[in-house]
Design an enzyme around this catalytic site. Sequence first.
Site, short mmCIF file in Angstrom:
data_model
loop_
_atom_site.label_atom_id
_atom_site.label_comp_id
_atom_site.label_asym_id
_atom_site.label_seq_id
_atom_site.Cartn_x
_atom_site.Cartn_y
_atom_site.Cartn_z
N LYS A 15 0.83 -1.22 0.00
CA LYS A 15 0.00 0.00 0.00
C LYS A 15 0.86 1.26 0.00
O LYS A 15 0.61 2.19 -0.75
CB LYS A 15 -0.93 0.04 1.23
CG LYS A 15 -1.94 -1.10 1.30
CD LYS A 15 -2.93 -0.91 2.44
CE LYS A 15 -2.31 -0.86 3.81
NZ LYS A 15 -1.65 -2.10 4.25
N ARG A 90 -8.92 1.61 9.39
CA ARG A 90 -8.49 0.25 9.69
C ARG A 90 -9.51 -0.48 10.57
O ARG A 90 -9.30 -1.64 10.91
CB ARG A 90 -7.16 0.31 10.43
CG ARG A 90 -5.97 -0.30 9.69
CD ARG A 90 -4.78 -0.04 10.55
NE ARG A 90 -3.58 -0.74 10.27
CZ ARG A 90 -2.54 -0.22 9.61
NH1 ARG A 90 -2.62 0.95 9.05
NH2 ARG A 90 -1.43 -0.92 9.51
N ARG A 129 11.70 -5.69 4.31
CA ARG A 129 11.45 -4.26 4.07
C ARG A 129 12.42 -3.37 4.84
O ARG A 129 12.68 -3.58 6.02
CB ARG A 129 10.02 -3.93 4.51
CG ARG A 129 9.71 -2.44 4.45
CD ARG A 129 8.24 -2.18 4.37
NE ARG A 129 7.57 -2.34 5.65
CZ ARG A 129 6.26 -2.15 5.80
NH1 ARG A 129 5.51 -1.82 4.78
NH2 ARG A 129 5.70 -2.31 6.97
N ARG A 162 11.99 -1.42 10.47
CA ARG A 162 11.03 -1.02 11.50
C ARG A 162 10.94 -2.08 12.59
O ARG A 162 10.92 -3.27 12.29
CB ARG A 162 9.64 -0.84 10.85
CG ARG A 162 9.44 0.50 10.20
CD ARG A 162 8.20 0.57 9.35
NE ARG A 162 6.99 0.03 9.97
CZ ARG A 162 5.78 0.04 9.38
NH1 ARG A 162 5.65 0.58 8.17
NH2 ARG A 162 4.74 -0.47 9.97
N ARG A 173 0.40 -8.40 13.85
CA ARG A 173 -0.21 -7.41 12.95
C ARG A 173 -1.12 -8.07 11.94
O ARG A 173 -2.18 -7.54 11.60
CB ARG A 173 0.90 -6.61 12.24
CG ARG A 173 1.58 -5.63 13.17
CD ARG A 173 2.86 -5.10 12.58
NE ARG A 173 2.63 -4.29 11.40
CZ ARG A 173 3.56 -4.06 10.46
NH1 ARG A 173 4.75 -4.60 10.55
NH2 ARG A 173 3.28 -3.30 9.44
#
Length: 217
Positions: A15, A90, A129, A162, A173
């Site tokens: 996203k 969300r 990532r 992160r 998550r």
Amino acid sequence: MATFLVLLGPPGVGKGTQAEVLSHTIKLAHISSGDLFRENFKNHTELGTLAKSYMDRGQLVPDDVTINMIRERLKREDCRAGAILDGFPRTPAQADALCPMLSEFGGEVNIVPYITAAENIIIERLSGRWTCRAQGHIYNIKSNQPKVSGICDVDGSELYQRDDDKAETVKTRIGVYFEQTMPLVDYYRKKGKLVEINGAQDVAQVTKDLLAAINKK
Ligand code: AMP
């Protein structure tokens, strides 16, 4: 009239990457709730400290503070033509709050691209990532490497992993996504706004499909 897009999909599906590309292509502001929380934390605000305590556990930040933060962000000048919302709403409560908020700004949710990919793909993407410290530009050790290792191509800042992209938090998550965010798929489908996009394809193809869907609306 202003145009508002809501990018829906699990964490790691792309996203943020797509919102960044789209915002340049269709000239709309990119609003990432996660980036706003991280920015607040970096600036030592009360909101940032509160948000961080939820983010580190992979949990959602409470609806009221999240909704207020987005409302404030939408008031900024760069949102007059509309915005691409990445990571918000969300929860159903956030989606309910969004509708009257956008009508205040003379708009509505025009389209909700729902980007999907199998769980093994998103886990692999999240664990590979790397994010830029200055502005949150996103890279991947396999599919989207920076020109110089560890350095952002765009602003030259350091890339970091992160805390919430580490394996244990990623599992939480994804669970939170299925429990709290998945109901939004039906919510927007019933409103006739949802368009499914195959997020397992490469970045450029996903962008093409998104642009085709947006131009059709
Ligand atoms: P993201 O950068 O979108 O992956 O978001 C990182 C974290 O920020 C999430 O795991 C949540 O803790 C928090 N967060 C981001 N957006 C929201 C939201 N709309 N509602 C609640 N928490 C959020």
